[in-house]
Design a protein around this motif. Structure first.
Motif, PDB file in Angstrom:
ATOM      1  N   GLU A  33       0.910  -1.279  -0.011  1.00 24.53           N
ATOM      2  CA  GLU A  33      -0.057   0.075   0.062  1.00 24.53           C
ATOM      3  C   GLU A  33       0.881   1.364   0.076  1.00 24.53           C
ATOM      4  O   GLU A  33       0.557   2.191  -0.555  1.00 24.53           O
ATOM      5  N   ARG A  34       2.009   1.159   0.766  1.00 23.72           N
ATOM      6  CA  ARG A  34       2.924   2.414   0.892  1.00 23.72           C
ATOM      7  C   ARG A  34       3.609   2.455  -0.421  1.00 23.72           C
ATOM      8  O   ARG A  34       3.430   3.677  -0.892  1.00 23.72           O
ATOM      9  N   ARG A  37       0.716   4.110  -2.692  1.00 26.12           N
ATOM     10  CA  ARG A  37       0.543   5.438  -2.163  1.00 26.12           C
ATOM     11  C   ARG A  37       1.633   6.547  -2.817  1.00 26.12           C
ATOM     12  O   ARG A  37       1.339   7.559  -2.902  1.00 26.12           O
ATOM     13  N   THR A  40       0.581   7.160  -6.322  1.00 30.04           N
ATOM     14  CA  THR A  40      -0.540   7.764  -6.294  1.00 30.04           C
ATOM     15  C   THR A  40      -0.405   9.360  -6.172  1.00 30.04           C
ATOM     16  O   THR A  40      -0.729  10.183  -6.600  1.00 30.04           O
ATOM     17  N   TYR A 107      -1.077  17.074   0.833  1.00 33.92           N
ATOM     18  CA  TYR A 107      -0.255  16.238   1.160  1.00 33.92           C
ATOM     19  C   TYR A 107       1.042  16.562   1.885  1.00 33.92           C
ATOM     20  O   TYR A 107       1.563  17.677   1.742  1.00 33.92           O
ATOM     21  N   LYS A 134       1.643  11.508   3.833  1.00 37.10           N
ATOM     22  CA  LYS A 134       0.042  11.272   4.139  1.00 37.10           C
ATOM     23  C   LYS A 134      -0.775  12.463   3.581  1.00 37.10           C
ATOM     24  O   LYS A 134      -0.196  13.651   3.716  1.00 37.10           O
ATOM     25  N   SER A 140      -5.817   7.616   7.068  1.00 35.32           N
ATOM     26  CA  SER A 140      -5.057   6.645   6.416  1.00 35.32           C
ATOM     27  C   SER A 140      -4.729   5.277   7.230  1.00 35.32           C
ATOM     28  O   SER A 140      -4.530   5.645   8.666  1.00 35.32           O
TER      29      SER A 140
END
Length: 760
Positions: A33-34, A37, A40, A107, A134, A140
């Motif tokens: 996921e990290r 992310r 993204t 962010y 984040k 999150s």
């Protein structure tokens, strides 16, 4: 977490940096996921000072991201080579603009540090690595309140507490980076992560050096403990830098009233400027080193560690910076010139007072000290007083060879007045009726084994002969003989005759094992370093008085062979040239028989693998237990020579406490291997010189340590053990149980290694 490759995106013929996630982490949803992310987040950001992403995908179970290739290194690299004040301002402004864009998009970066700021070919700064970023809004699954993410030296106070952070936390980290770029030092340092965190929370904001005082107010706004008192946005930082640069371009016009130039005002300014300069120099004194060969150097250190478990530790070296003004074309303005003149005046006055005191009160003692100091103080003092004449007794036995042979042998002593002119006359022949002028001399006798070794005095023109008469002082001697290793030593005559003995070590032809006459020498094959056989045995490893080397425990060791010396540049350079590897730097200290430095754990392992392949024997790094067993050589004391650190002289090369000839007031460097006394196993430099990589993956203590001496290893090892201390450490860090934790890819001037050959 990942490996970055230089690659070509074939579809468009573009050079990219290809970031490939570690396959072993693919099954971990958090890491996947990290990784996703990061792509993204960066994909939503479009700014010239933020790394661009071209593609993200998965191929054969490998997750990858294709992004900008940034060829000009990082801020870390720039700081090592030196950054000017102008460069620091430019980088800070560009990263502030990048952060402003990221914050507007919602962010927070959370990991601003030198390694995460890279440079394009045009030298513009680029913010990278959004792996722990984040969103400002929203929840999150990656982090939660109470979890600490980041790098300890750069965390804001609220970040170290694990509290919710916003964009102002990034600006605090940028302020830490700004301070480091200007000074070469981190604002808050400590022995462990908790200490560093507490300093970020409560320690006062540090002061910049005098030449950067114009930046102090901006730094204080960066590093304010309360986020409300900091810069509130990256745009605000950029505006402040624009104003600062505009002010620097405006010529300085003094507006002082005439009464401000009174004598009392000048005296106050003198004391203020002097005290400020002294305070700054004092703060840097512990990190500055000097000797006549190297000049000034800033001590390099690394003292970072993991805070929490979400990010790997980062180890840093203190960087030597070039200290310049904002605008080199201005160089210095009137205010700086006035301060400079006042400081110069204070130094001159202090020297005059010191000279008068030395020549009026301590004339006798100073005349017997360094000749340059005596002449300089006499010349200065003569401007104010008439220096006192100095009398000295001279006997026939201690007369220098420069005195004429016509001096009567029956004269047992005479009294002479030593003046500056007579010091010149003393180098010429004088008659027996003239005043005999010379400093006391003492006989020097050097005994060698073998007896016919050649003896040379390297720092004076006189040739050595037994009983040569020399004045008090330090002398560099060279001992040599065919078939033996040349040896150099410093000796000191202290107002009495001196007799010393030295033994030369025979050169062993290790290409022919039959000629290796010393029983514990082991032949390792062509190109292998000299090896010593260490017998099997058991010992108590560790020290219960140190949490990182406790508990002390019994370990049984099999016999093995270990390199007699630390691996040298000559040995490593041959390997590097044979395998087309880059040669490591030597800091200008010299190569050949000096221990190799600037090698990582990975480099050391590569050397042992190459040696195994070329010799057909099994080479590797020593395990931590093998290293300590060999270093102790049967001793149970703090150091291999005993418990008294004062006995380190002649046995180790370290920064302080070893009285090393390679360590001066302001600097230290490595010594050629074999320059100091070996331990009972015949191993040299197991204390000091360079810290040595060993095989083990670092553990905080020995609770799960093996009793057989086997190495501790892990698939995801974040740090390796180094042992022995280096030339940059104090003697207290040279104990045989002391250990450090360094990432395997890290390299600097303190790190080297020795090797082990397994015995059948």
């Amino acid at each position: 977490m990942s490996t970055v490759y230089l690659a070509i995106q074939i579809s468009v013929g573009r050079i990219v940096a290809l970031k490939v996630m570690n396959p072993s982490l693919t099954s971990d949803p958090a890491f996947s996921e990290r990784f996703q992310r990061e792509a993204t987040i960066v994909g939503q950001l479009s700014h010239p000072n933020i790394v661009a992403i071209y593609d993200i995908g998965r191929a054969e179970d490998l997750n990858y991201i294709a992004m900008d290739y940034l060829p000009n290194g990082s801020v870390h690299d720039k700081m090592i080579n030196g950054m000017t004040g102008e460069e620091a301002l430019r980088v800070t402004k560009e990263i502030a603009n990048a952060l402003d864009h990221a914050h507007e998009k919602g962010y927070i970066h959370r990991d601003i540090k030198p390694e995460n700021i890279l440079f394009r070919a045009d030298n513009s700064a680029v913010l990278s690595d959004f792996g722990v970023a984040k969103g400002i809004v929203g929840v999150s699954r990656m982090t939660h309140v109470g979890t600490v993410v980041g790098t300890p030296h750069y965390m804001s106070p609220e970040q170290t507490r694990g509290q919710t952070v916003d964009s102002r936390s990034d600006l605090y980290s940028l302020g830490v980076l700004f301070f480091e770029m200007l000074t070469g030092f981190l604002p808050y340092q400590g022995e462990d992560t908790v200490t560093i965190a507490l300093k970020h929370i409560s320690a006062p904001i540090p002061k910049l050096p005098l030449q950067y005082q114009a930046y102090q107010k901006m730094l204080e706004k960066f590093l304010a403990k309360d986020p409300d008192q900091r810069f509130q946005s990256g745009q605000e930082v950029s505006t402040a830098i624009d104003q600062l640069e505009a002010a620097a371009r405006t010529p300085y016009i003094p507006n002082a009233a005439p009464e401000d130039l009174s004598v009392m005002a000048l005296i106050r300014a003198l004391f203020a400027a002097t005290s400020q300069a002294i305070k700054w120099r004092w703060n840097r004194l512990t990190n500055l080193r000097w000797n006549k060969d190297e000049g000034f150097h800033t001590r390099k250190s690394f003292n970072d560690s993991v805070f929490g478990s979400e990010i790997a530790p980062t180890i840093f070296a203190t960087r030597i910076q070039q200290q310049t003004h904002i605008n080199p074309s201005l160089i210095i303005h009137n205010r700086s010139l006035r301060k400079l003149l006042l400081i110069t005046g204070a130094v001159i006055i202090s020297w005059c007072v010191l000279s008068v005191i030395l020549q009026s009160i301590f004339a006798q003692q100073i005349a017997q000290g360094p000749q340059l100091l005596n002449k300089a103080t006499r010349a200065t003092a003569s401007l104010f007083i008439s220096p006192k004449p100095v009398t000295a007794k001279l006997t026939q036995n201690n007369a220098r060879s420069s005195v004429s042979s016509k001096t009567q042998s029956s004269a047992t002593s005479s009294v002479a007045v030593v003046t500056e002119q007579s010091s010149v006359a003393s180098s010429q022949q004088v008659s027996s009726q003239a005043s005999s002028i010379a400093l006391p001399t003492y006989a020097l006798t050097i005994k060698t084994t073998p007896e016919d070794a050649r003896i040379r005095l390297m720092n004076i023109p006189e040739k050595y002969k037994e009983g040569i008469a020399l004045t008090s002082g330090r002398y560099n001697i060279e001992l040599s003989k065919t078939g033996y290793k040349t040896r150099t030593e410093w000796i000191e005559i202290k107002n009495e005759p001196l007799s010393v003995s030295f033994t030369l070590e025979a050169e062993l032809d290790l290409s022919n094992p039959a000629k290796a006459t010393i029983p514990n020498i082991v032949y390792g094959g062509k190109n292998a370093p000299a090896l010593v056989r260490v017998p099997a045995g058991s010992f108590t490893m560790g020290n219960d008085n140190n949490m990182h080397s406790a508990p002390a425990h019994k370990v049984a060791i099999k016999a093995f062979a270990i390199s007699k010396y630390e691996v040298t540049f000559a040995e490593y350079d041959f390997f590097a040239q044979s395998t087309n590897k880059p040669l490591p730097g030597d800091n200008g200290w010299g190569r050949e028989d000096r221990p190799v430095i600037h090698v990582s754990w990975n480099d050391a392992v590569a050397y042992t693998q190459w040696l195994s392949k070329t010799t057909g024997k099994k080479f590797r790094l020593p395990t931590e237990a093998e290293w300590e067993y060999a270093a102790r050589a049967g001793s149970t004391t703090t150091y291999w020579w005993g418990d008294n650190e004062l006995d380190a002289k002649g046995k180790a090369n370290c920064r302080r406490g070893c009285s090393s000839n390679y360590s001066g007031l302001f600097g230290s460097k490595t010594a050629p291997v074999g320059n100091y006394t070996p331990n009972a196993f015949g191993l040299y430099d197991v204390s000091g010189n360079v810290s040595e990589w060993v095989q083990d993956c670092y553990q905080d203590n020995y609770k799960n340590a093996s009793s057989t001496g086997a190495a501790t290893d892990e698939k995801q090892c974040t740090g390796r053990v180094v042992r022995g201390g280096s030339t940059k450490d104090n003697v207290q860090h040279l104990s045989t149980s002391a250990r450090d934790n360094i990432p395997s890819g890290y390299l600097n001037e303190t790190l080297g290694f020795r090797i082990v050959m397994e015995l059948n």
